[in-house]
Design an enzyme around this catalytic site. Structure first.
Site, PDB file in Angstrom:
ATOM      1  CG  ASP A 208      -1.807   1.146   1.367  1.00 27.68           C
ATOM      2  OD1 ASP A 208      -2.301   1.611   0.337  1.00 27.68           O
ATOM      3  OD2 ASP A 208      -2.008   1.622   2.507  1.00 27.68           O
ATOM      4  CD  GLU A 455      -0.542  -6.014   7.245  1.00 25.62           C
ATOM      5  OE1 GLU A 455      -1.001  -5.902   6.094  1.00 25.62           O
ATOM      6  OE2 GLU A 455      -0.973  -5.379   8.209  1.00 25.62           O
ATOM      7  CE1 TYR A 508      -4.175   0.782  10.211  1.00 27.70           C
ATOM      8  CE2 TYR A 508      -3.529  -1.468   9.740  1.00 27.70           C
ATOM      9  CZ  TYR A 508      -3.218  -0.126   9.841  1.00 27.70           C
ATOM     10  OH  TYR A 508      -1.949   0.313   9.570  1.00 27.70           O
ATOM     11  CD  GLU A 544       1.091  -1.494   9.572  1.00 32.40           C
ATOM     12  OE1 GLU A 544      -0.044  -1.399   9.071  1.00 32.40           O
ATOM     13  OE2 GLU A 544       2.074  -1.950   8.962  1.00 32.40           O
TER      14      GLU A 544
HETATM   15  C1  GCB Z   1      -1.370  -2.311   6.711  1.00 33.93           C
HETATM   16  C2  GCB Z   1      -0.091  -2.272   5.969  1.00 33.93           C
HETATM   17  C3  GCB Z   1       0.295  -0.867   5.549  1.00 33.93           C
HETATM   18  C4  GCB Z   1      -0.940  -0.138   5.031  1.00 33.93           C
HETATM   19  C5  GCB Z   1      -1.945  -0.032   6.156  1.00 33.93           C
HETATM   20  C6  GCB Z   1      -3.235   0.644   5.694  1.00 33.93           C
HETATM   21  O1  GCB Z   1      -1.679  -3.243   7.388  1.00 33.93           O
HETATM   22  O2  GCB Z   1       0.960  -2.877   6.665  1.00 33.93           O
HETATM   23  O3  GCB Z   1       1.278  -0.952   4.564  1.00 33.93           O
HETATM   24  O4  GCB Z   1      -0.640   1.116   4.505  1.00 33.93           O
HETATM   25  O5  GCB Z   1      -2.260  -1.316   6.595  1.00 33.93           O
HETATM   26  O6  GCB Z   1      -3.390   1.840   5.896  1.00 33.93           O
HETATM   27  O7  GCB Z   1      -4.059  -0.031   5.099  1.00 33.93           O
END
Ligand code: GCB
Length: 654
Positions: A208, A455, A508, A544
């Site tokens: 991403d 990931e 997330y 994250e």
């Molecule tokens: C993740 C990835 C990261 C993305 C992020 C997102 O899990 O490791 O590279 O940018 O989520 O914002 O989706």
């Protein structure tokens, strides 16, 4: 009976023997430094540039563009080095270009370098994305697979072949990603003639961030004498105020067999504090000052300087010297089932994830940006970052050493998700990339852990053996640091977790899962931690978490993409971190430090907006939330001297 070797030394010598036995790291990649025996000539600035737009992207090789000035082969552009080429012009074809691009420039090489056969002239490229071939005056001098890491070639023989010719350097760089590159990608041809023109293809990627390309870091020439210090490895330890630096120097060149070596360690004031002789040995520092992270000690980032002086007898009996000085921080790193210890004290990662990314430059190295980012990290009270998702420029690691910013050093193993990317060719390349990364970064005190991937498809059947192999290889390369990879997989199905030292988990909640449901975060995060810890009994970093924010978008009650929503997501996570950091959670890294560019897609509004700073480094509301928290945690440790104490009331919070 008196023991001739003290336990501390024994421990360090054991680690070193292990390192020596396993690593075979003696083909070095020392950061180029000027000294009495070494000179540097930077080749940054404007280069000629030409993208190979031919259908098979191979015209440059077919017509041997490296044999003449690029400008003689066809139209060229001015291209700054270092910089990604993507955002430099107004041409969208170049922004999204896939294939070979060509750079060249002529260089004036000091005649002394060419005339004196005792001088090695080395061409070094800090990094180019991704595969590169390099020629000097039409002669291929090296090629390199992969971005993010340096490569070099000795070019003295080519220059001496025709001392009157100007030195023309040509570099061809190809950004194509395949299932076997790191990061992996894949080229897809779209063959439906009713929908796509003939030969139409796209580059699929599984990460991403925008696939920036070009020469991203400094290109330079440097010299060494013919017999020279090729590599240095240091391992440090301490006990009862005595600091110990075990060193190993690899010497190369025709006279290496009769080289004599003297090693001198000086402190910040230039005073000599220890000396040793020989290619391997131990420096003992009485009343040693340790290297401490930012906010953990008043004098963080303390560095000694280790000067290695090599002497050999020249053909006429004269003494030929090489001199290289390495900054060294004395510190230890250990992991228990609940803690991360730096110098035997618990360290909590209160940090950020970053990207090498900015307007216009893309991933090109840029000093103003680097210094601004360090100022922002310190303003924030951050003590650490992860080099998500690839190795960063070495200058950044030098800054980390000096400022006491702790680093989780990540390989470009991002998005290994296609089962075909777990094959032998991919594995062999991953092992080689880890070798190059450890060789480059092993001496940085700021680097406390290696991350071999982000990931990956770690629940896939081949992932177990794959990561067992990559992690074991990395530990062989460097037995002194823990190794991890970053997972977003399910704790019960993750195949690599048994092999990592620290569990790094991304989630997330209330974003990709249960969007908008802020009230589930605490419960789900608690479950996440309990499950991972319950199964593995290893310390955990929330590597994250975060939420996108369109800066300036407000909503109360909070809705996704507003500044308020990001703040509530952060606070909900923090509540749980505060409970679990008393137990086994050893860190939290926000995603992301700053907004960054991504590929175009329906989930990204001109890039990923999860930054707590905008791409132009202006704070969003979340930055103040995090700042208040990080300084509060720093103050809680009781380790801070009064000058760093920030009364929380002075910190603005929305
Ligand atoms: C993740 C990835 C990261 C993305 C992020 C997102 O899990 O490791 O590279 O940018 O989520 O914002 O989706």
């Amino acid at each position: 009976m008196a023991c001739p070797v003290k336990p501390l030394q024994l421990h360090i010598i054991f680690l070193f023997a292990l390192w020596d036995l396993c690593s075979m790291l003696n083909s070095g990649m020392l950061f180029p430094r000027e000294s009495s025996s070494r000179e540097i000539k930077e080749l940054n600035g404007l280069w000629s540039f030409r993208a190979d737009l031919s259908p098979n992207r191979n015209l440059g090789f077919e017509q041997a563009w490296y044999k003449r000035r690029l400008a003689e082969t066809g139209p060229v552009l001015d291209m700054p080095v270092p910089a990604s080429y993507n955002d430099i012009t107004q041409d969208s074809k170049l922004r999204d270009f896939i294939g070979w691009v060509w750079y060249d420039r002529e260089v004036v090489v000091p005649s002394r370098w060419v005339a004196d056969k005792n001088i090695r002239v080395v061409l070094r490229v800090g990094s180019a994305h991704y595969n590169s071939v390099v020629w000097v005056n039409g002669v291929q001098v090296t090629e390199h697979a992969g971005g993010h890491l340096p490569f070099e070639a000795e070019i003295g023989a080519v220059l001496r072949g025709d001392p009157t010719a100007p030195c023309r350097i040509t570099i061809a760089v190809n950004n194509t990603l395949t299932l076997e590159t790191l990061p992996p990608g894949d080229i897809q041809y779209l063959n439906d003639p009713t929908r796509y023109p003939k030969g139409y293809f796209v580059q699929n990627t599984y990460f991403d961030f925008f696939n920036y390309a070009g020469i991203h870091r400094s290109v330079l020439l440097y010299t060494t004498p013919h017999t020279y210090v090729n590599d240095i490895t240091v391992v440090t330890d301490f006990a009862d105020g005595l600091g110990v630096i075990a060193y190993d120097v690899a010497v190369s060149g025709s006279a290496s067999f009769n080289a004599s070596l003297k090693v001198t360690l000086t402190d910040g004031a230039g005073r000599c504090v220890a000396t040793a002789t020989g290619a391997a040995g131990v420096l003992k520092v009485v009343a040693a000052k340790l290297w401490w992270p930012y906010l953990m000690h008043e004098e963080h980032g303390f560095l000694y300087h280790m000067e290695v002086r090599l002497q050999v007898a020249g053909a006429r009996g004269e003494v030929l010297e090489d001199q290289y000085t390495l900054p060294v921080g004395i510190r230890t790193v250990k992991v228990t089932s609940t803690q991360f210890l730096i110098n035997n004290k618990p360290f909590y990662f209160q940090g950020v994830n970053k990207h090498e990314d900015s307007d216009i430059r893309g991933k090109g190295f840029d000093w103003p940006l680097v210094v601004k980012d360090f100022n922002l990290m310190k303003w924030l009270g951050a003590n650490s970052f992860r080099t998500s998702h690839y190795p960063y420029d070495e200058e950044i690691l030098h800054m980390c050493d000096r400022h006491g910013i702790v680093v989780i050093d990540e390989s470009p193993g991002v998005g290994i998700r296609d089962i075909r990317s777990f094959g032998n060719a991919s594995l062999a390349h991953h092992l080689e990339v880890m070798r190059e990364l450890v060789t480059r970064d092993k001496n940085h005190p700021s680097v406390v852990m290696w991350s071999v991937a982000n990931e990956p498809g770690s629940e896939m059947p081949p992932a177990g053996l794959y990561f067992e192999t990559v992690i074991a290889h990395t530990k062989n390369l460097d037995p002194t640091r823990p190794v991890t990879y970053v997972t977003n997989s399910n704790y019960a199905r993750d195949k690599g977790a048994p092999f990592v030292d620290v569990i790094c988990v991304n989630s997330y909640l209330s974003w990709y899962h249960d969007p908008g449901a802020l009230d589930v975060i605490a419960l789900q995060l608690n479950t996440q931690f309990e499950e991972w810890y319950g199964k593995y009994q290893k310390p955990i970093i929330q590597s994250e978490y975060g939420a996108d924010v369109v800066p300036g978008l407000h909503s109360d009650p909070p809705v996704m993409f507003s500044e308020e929503y990001q703040v509530i997501v952060l606070r909900s996570y923090h509540e749980v971190f505060d409970q679990k950091r008393k137990q086994y959670v050893i860190g939290e890294l926000i995603w992301n430090f700053a907004d960054f560019m991504t590929a175009q897609g329906v989930t990204r509004v001109v890039g990923n907006k999860k930054g707590i700073f905008t791409r132009q480094r202006q704070p969003k509301a979340g930055a103040y939330t995090l700042r208040e928290r990080y300084w509060r945690i720093a103050n809680e440790t009781g380790l801070l001297p009064p000058w760093t104490k920030y009364p929380c009331s002075q910190l603005r919070s929305p």
